[in-house]
Write an enzyme that holds these catalytic residues in place. Sequence first.
Site, mmCIF file in Angstrom:
data_model
loop_
_atom_site.group_PDB
_atom_site.id
_atom_site.type_symbol
_atom_site.label_atom_id
_atom_site.label_comp_id
_atom_site.label_asym_id
_atom_site.label_seq_id
_atom_site.Cartn_x
_atom_site.Cartn_y
_atom_site.Cartn_z
ATOM 1 N N CYS A 1 1.107 -1.311 -0.109
ATOM 2 C CA CYS A 1 -0.721 0.434 0.325
ATOM 3 C C CYS A 1 0.907 0.863 -0.137
ATOM 4 O O CYS A 1 1.212 1.645 -0.634
ATOM 5 C CB CYS A 1 -1.578 0.439 0.611
ATOM 6 S SG CYS A 1 -2.465 1.264 1.397
ATOM 7 N N ASP A 2 1.232 1.759 0.845
ATOM 8 C CA ASP A 2 2.099 2.754 0.736
ATOM 9 C C ASP A 2 3.161 2.987 0.435
ATOM 10 O O ASP A 2 3.524 4.182 -0.296
ATOM 11 C CB ASP A 2 2.758 2.609 2.491
ATOM 12 C CG ASP A 2 1.662 3.350 3.370
ATOM 13 O OD1 ASP A 2 0.788 3.999 3.658
ATOM 14 O OD2 ASP A 2 2.334 2.632 4.891
ATOM 15 N N VAL A 3 4.344 1.771 0.066
ATOM 16 C CA VAL A 3 5.066 1.996 -1.314
ATOM 17 C C VAL A 3 4.719 2.166 -2.553
ATOM 18 O O VAL A 3 5.821 2.284 -3.683
ATOM 19 C CB VAL A 3 6.064 0.608 -1.171
ATOM 20 C CG1 VAL A 3 6.206 0.925 0.011
ATOM 21 C CG2 VAL A 3 5.118 -0.456 -1.172
#
Lengths: 96, 475
Positions: B398-400
């Site tokens: 997600c964040d990456v």
Amino acid sequence: MSNLILLFAVFLGSFVIGYLLIARIPPLLHTPLMSMTNAISAITLLGALLLFATPSSAMEKILGAAAIVTATFNVVGGFAITDRMLRLFKGKGQDS
Amino acid sequence: MSFGIDFSVIAVLFCGFWLFREPPKARFGNMAAACGLLLAVVLVLTRHDISGPGVVVLAALIGAVPGIALARAVSMIQIPAMIAFQHGAGGIAAFLVSFVELTRPAAASMLPVNEVSGVLGLAVGSLTFSGSMIASAKLAGRMQQAPRVLSRHTLLVVACSLAMLVVGVLSFFLSGGAAMSLYALEILLGACLGFLLASRIGGADMPVLISSLNATAGFAAALCGMVIENRLLIAFGATVAASGSILTYVMCRAMNRDIIRIIFPVYQGDREGDRIVSAARPASPDSRKAAVTAGQSDGSPPFDRALAAISSARSVIIVPGYGMALARAQFRLAELAALLEQRGTEVRYAIHPVAGRMPGHMNVLLAEADVRYEDLLEMEDANPLFAETDVALVVGACDVVNPAAMATEGTPISGMPILLAADARRIVVCNYDRQPGYSGVANLLYDNPRTIMVPGDAGATIGSLLDAIRNQTTQ
């Protein structure tokens, strides 16, 4: 005193050479690297063994033995698990 | 003479690191390092008379047998927890050795430098021990992974550190039983500090915690070596400290955060956090709905569209994240990749440095699923390729891949280097739900009109994709 300076030099020298070598290790192998250095950090085993090199009290022996147990657990397990991990990495020529 | 021998042993260790640069040679590197360590032990045993060899051998066996057994038994998914646990064991050894050396009668003639090293060894060793145990419990799921913040956490950390300083300084002026109890207190305080520092770090920040514990374990060993003036111990400890420092730096840079911020997170109240998170969201629910419907223009269910996109793609880049590990989707994912390759699709993997819970975590998981390491691309190499890629298949990450890291100012991930999955022609996201990742920042990628979101267990989704494409191929 000169001995102390030498010991500091050994620390600095090893840190710098280690740094230069390890900085070239690709991120691909960072988990095995961490696992291997984890095993190496159990070099405190030497210190634990040296506790038995001079006459010591029963208490010192017990603590020394405990240090040997934890350090060998760390070192043997660490190298074994690193080897297991590295065997998983297969390249193009090594398809199973 | 003994000089030369010591340095040859250290050279063997360096050889191990030298060989570690490429996967085929890395196994020999590991063996070389193990040999270096074994040689060091042999040297110590030959140079000194060991009293009570029976006890020593017995203790070594008690440590070695479960060490080997556990190392063989753990699955690759448990590796991060296992490594943290071993770190903890090493920390115990470090503070025990420093403690005994400081309290034995010969310590009266110890030089101040050695004594300082000893007290530092107590502190760093016990901190490594408790911090690693917390990290291990979190990684193994025996403890909640989210950061646990006590009231006045930072104050407690500062108070604990100050108390350690005072106790450490006091111990120089005392001797005998009084000094011994102060040393014991120092160990206790160190353990408390380790607990305080580690319990506040969680989730996606775990790689930083585990790397810095790697560094402290090395420092504890080197300090131990300073106490007993042993060159080998110092050299080996220093290289571990160097390695842990490099990994910590790499992890921090990959998250665009500095280590101080991770150890001492700044909480500006929840309201601030909400504002930041909503700033990353599209302006209103309506516009979000519009974006979603744009992606669903043909009205078919997302799975069918994902299937169509993947089965017609000529090139696919897979972006794995911790969700893949949780869903244990790597095996079916590798099967899917192999099937696609058979059909002439080019498949590669893009690995973000902080994907997972420890440095390089994804590489090990995928290697276990028989993915060739040549197909595992680093972020710098993968990013230029996304624009020419038909499908970016995001699995549990997600964040990456969140474009908000570049597009929005002031979020916890702003400025963090990301994988440019959003540049691909189509993006298929197999994540559990639309919730934000660990950072709490809504993922702008989900709202991209070219994104096909297939919510649900990644393992099940990949499995269904695999079956569907297999059926297409056989028909």
